[in-house]
Design a protein around this motif. Structure first.
Motif, mmCIF file in Angstrom:
data_model
loop_
_atom_site.group_PDB
_atom_site.id
_atom_site.type_symbol
_atom_site.label_atom_id
_atom_site.label_comp_id
_atom_site.label_asym_id
_atom_site.label_seq_id
_atom_site.Cartn_x
_atom_site.Cartn_y
_atom_site.Cartn_z
ATOM 1 N N ALA A 1 0.809 -1.215 0.000
ATOM 2 C CA ALA A 1 0.000 0.000 0.000
ATOM 3 C C ALA A 1 0.842 1.265 0.000
ATOM 4 O O ALA A 1 0.389 2.329 -0.419
ATOM 5 N N ASP A 2 2.081 1.163 0.477
ATOM 6 C CA ASP A 2 2.909 2.358 0.553
ATOM 7 C C ASP A 2 3.703 2.597 -0.731
ATOM 8 O O ASP A 2 4.514 3.511 -0.807
ATOM 9 N N ASN A 3 3.443 1.787 -1.734
ATOM 10 C CA ASN A 3 4.111 1.978 -3.023
ATOM 11 C C ASN A 3 3.507 3.203 -3.701
ATOM 12 O O ASN A 3 2.337 3.213 -4.077
ATOM 13 N N THR A 4 4.314 4.256 -3.859
ATOM 14 C CA THR A 4 3.814 5.530 -4.372
ATOM 15 C C THR A 4 3.271 5.400 -5.790
ATOM 16 O O THR A 4 2.203 5.932 -6.120
ATOM 17 N N CYS A 5 4.000 4.652 -6.630
ATOM 18 C CA CYS A 5 3.572 4.492 -8.019
ATOM 19 C C CYS A 5 2.219 3.794 -8.088
ATOM 20 O O CYS A 5 1.318 4.196 -8.820
ATOM 21 N N TYR A 6 2.065 2.727 -7.290
ATOM 22 C CA TYR A 6 0.804 1.985 -7.260
ATOM 23 C C TYR A 6 -0.336 2.875 -6.784
ATOM 24 O O TYR A 6 -1.440 2.876 -7.313
ATOM 25 N N SER A 7 -0.065 3.685 -5.774
ATOM 26 C CA SER A 7 -1.079 4.601 -5.235
ATOM 27 C C SER A 7 -1.512 5.618 -6.284
ATOM 28 O O SER A 7 -2.697 5.910 -6.439
ATOM 29 N N ASP A 8 -0.544 6.133 -7.030
ATOM 30 C CA ASP A 8 -0.855 7.112 -8.075
ATOM 31 C C ASP A 8 -1.716 6.484 -9.170
ATOM 32 O O ASP A 8 -2.640 7.120 -9.703
ATOM 33 N N LYS A 9 -1.409 5.220 -9.510
ATOM 34 C CA LYS A 9 -2.182 4.548 -10.552
ATOM 35 C C LYS A 9 -3.624 4.319 -10.109
ATOM 36 O O LYS A 9 -4.563 4.459 -10.895
ATOM 37 N N CYS A 10 -3.801 3.969 -8.847
ATOM 38 C CA CYS A 10 -5.153 3.755 -8.330
ATOM 39 C C CYS A 10 -5.944 5.060 -8.347
ATOM 40 O O CYS A 10 -7.134 5.075 -8.685
ATOM 41 N N THR A 11 -5.292 6.148 -7.991
ATOM 42 C CA THR A 11 -5.945 7.457 -8.017
ATOM 43 C C THR A 11 -6.346 7.823 -9.436
ATOM 44 O O THR A 11 -7.444 8.333 -9.686
ATOM 45 N N GLU A 12 -5.444 7.533 -10.383
ATOM 46 C CA GLU A 12 -5.737 7.821 -11.785
ATOM 47 C C GLU A 12 -6.894 6.959 -12.281
ATOM 48 O O GLU A 12 -7.770 7.423 -13.028
#
Length: 579
Positions: free
Chosen positions: A515-526
């Motif tokens: 969950a703390d993976n920034t790239c993964y978080s950004d993709k989910c937001t997108e």
């Protein structure tokens, strides 16, 4: 490789390799005829195995697709494969996929192995090792490529070597050109792409362009190595503009290629080549190689696909007869690749070609009711429509006639008008690949996306259950959107399609980032934002996800804020968390 050592768990007394392109082996009538070399012991060995009904014998029939249709039905090879003779022996058959459909229906078939070729990572490795001969520098590049991939960074190098820089440039160009990258999973084609790129500095679009360029490069090298004429090899701009000293031998070889392809002949004796007076003088322009067969010198083209391209070149140059020859061989499996090259050379511009794509009411849609309402497998968090059943999928009667060859012809021809003709022939503008009998290659996905992208049609239903890999999905979406995949998450390209109304995604065995993976978080937001802002989507279905993650939560949030989506279906292994 066991061929270089001992076969693990060896259970055979003899392994017999039988190349079916060898006419004597293809037409063999006895087991002894399958032995390529004649020795005193052969009849006794053959008799010994015949008395044991083949027990302890492994036969490798190489090139089932190179047999004529008649020999596929009636020959010693066919009898052995179908267990009518030597029923205790083991058999391995190699074949191009289009010719193997009859074998897949056999009751005696124990295993079907599909060679998928290079992965995306392996393509990069092959490019680096081919262009950078220094082992240490090559390994440094490979390690750097993996590190950059892991960190989601562009592939770069600080090496000053021109070969290293060329390798990096080609790999990065292929990242943008998913179409060409999809061709490179075939080892031979990958090698050709590297050679053409090294010589020309740019990538081809179609297989036809690639092979034409490769053959031109081969002729250039021939002229440079064995100069017989006052010709500068680098003035040779195309096969169509070769000087007469080279054009005549090429024409002879093209006619030889076509005539013998029609007769399913891939090897030639010196006697058969005597008529090629000009080609013999030019050492066959470097496009043929020789080998020994039963103490006799034989010749063949560098590869079967080279013979198929040259045959296509001969067909395409027949002016008024081209369409007639195309029609004569359209239903001949043996000419599939050749006709793809013909499509690339002629662009299928003649109006007579429309007949192959104007298929009346081709039914390729699912036999199922459209989804409506909301559903979840484990919790009634949403309204559950009682009419919806998870495994409510019935394939069309036309699935066995799925026209993948037509999509391949469309891509090679780059004829957008014919894309529209085929699209209008598909019933209800609905296409389902849920139960396509033969797995689609990366190139097939590229061809399919090309047709859809240029069909000028509003598709009611695209069911693409068999987009089973990241590579397939990337190739397909890149072709649909006609761009360089500029979003952070390649999966989101589906959401950018201008007329997309129904989106079904099946995601299996994924490695989920923390969950703390920034790239993964950004993709989910997108992802959440893309769903929220989409004005055409009406239905989303996600199934077989291995765990509930922020991805699913983002989908739900996006749907909740969307004003057009009326149906959401989620199949998950565990219920969504509270909140």
């Amino acid at each position: 490789m066991w061929s270089n050592g001992t076969l693990v768990h060896q259970q055979y007394d003899l392994v017999l390799y039988c190349p079916l392109k060898n006419s004597k082996i293809a037409k063999a009538t006895t087991l002894a005829d399958l032995f390529e070399y004649r020795r005193y012991e052969v009849p006794m060995v053959a008799e010994w195995f015949e008395k044991r009904n083949g027990e302890g014998l492994l036969i490798i029939f190489d090139g089932w697709d190179e047999l004529s249709e008649q020999l596929r039905q009636s020959s010693l090879a066919a009898s052995v494969i179908h267990r009518k003779q030597l029923d205790q022996c083991s058999v391995i058959v190699t074949s191009r996929s289009y010719a193997s459909s009859s074998l897949l229906k056999m009751d005696t078939l124990s295993k079907h192995v599909q060679v998928i070729g290079f992965s995306e990572e392996e393509i990069s490795t092959v490019i680096i090792h081919t262009l950078q001969r220094d082992t240490k520098l090559a390994q440094e590049l490979i390690d750097k490529k993996r590190e950059d991939n892991k960190n989601n960074k562009p592939f770069t190098t600080t090496q000053s070597s021109k070969d290293s820089q060329l390798a990096v440039k080609l790999i990065n160009d292929l990242e943008v050109r998913n179409d060409v990258q999809s061709l490179c999973y075939v080892p031979l084609v990958c090698s050709m792409v590297i050679l053409v790129y090294k010589e020309e500095g740019h990538l081809p679009t179609t297989l036809t362009q690639l092979y034409e360029n490769f053959i031109l490069q081969t002729i250039r090298r021939h002229v440079e190595i064995k100069p017989r004429h006052d010709i500068d090899p680098y003035t040779l701009g195309s096969l169509s503009s070769l000087p007469s000293q080279l054009a005549k031998p090429l024409q002879e070889m093209c006619q030889l290629a076509y005539t013998n392809l029609a007769n399913t002949t891939m090897t030639f004796s010196s006697h058969q080549l005597q008529s090629l007076s000009e080609a013999v003088k030019e050492d066959y322009l470097g496009l043929m190689t020789s080998f020994m067969e039963y103490s006799t010198k034989k010749y063949q083209f560098l590869h079967l696909s080279i013979q198929e391209f040259l045959a296509a070149w001969w067909i395409a140059k027949q002016e008024k007869k081209t369409e007639e020859v195309f029609k004569d061989h359209f239903d001949d499996d043996h000419f599939r690749m050749c006709l793809r090259f013909v499509a690339g050379l002629t662009h299928l511009e003649h109006e007579s070609y429309q007949q192959y794509f104007n298929i009346q009411q081709l039914d390729l849609q699912c036999k199922r009711k459209p989804l409506s309402g909301f559903e979840t497998c484990h919790l009634s968090c949403f309204y559950q429509n009682p009419e919806i059943r998870q495994f409510d999928h019935i394939s069309s009667d036309d699935f066995d006639k799925f026209p993948i060859l037509l999509f391949q012809l469309l891509y090679e021809s780059q004829n957008t008008k014919l894309c529209q003709v085929l699209a209008q022939s598909i019933n209800n503008h609905s296409l389902c690949l849920y139960i396509v009998r033969v797995s689609l290659s990366l190139f097939d996905w590229l061809c399919l996306s090309y047709c859809i992208n240029n069909s000028n049609t509003t598709w009611n239903h695209l069911h693409l259950d068999h987009v089973s890999s990241n590579q397939s999905l990337s190739v397909f979406t890149a072709g649909l959107t006609n761009n360089s995949l500029q979003t952070q998450c390649k999966r989101l390209e589906f959401l950018n399609l201008p007329r997309l109304k129904i989106l079904h995604l099946k995601m299996d065995s994924l490695t989920i980032p923390t969950a703390d993976n920034t790239c993964y978080s950004d993709k989910c937001t997108e992802l959440e934002k893309c769903i929220e802002m989409n004005l055409t989507l009406q239905e989303i279905k996600i199934e077989n996800y291995n765990e509930v993650t922020r991805t699913i939560i983002s989908v739900i949030r996006g749907v909740a804020r969307n004003k057009t989506i009326t149906s959401l279906t989620i199949h998950v292994d565990t219920p969504p968390p509270d909140g």
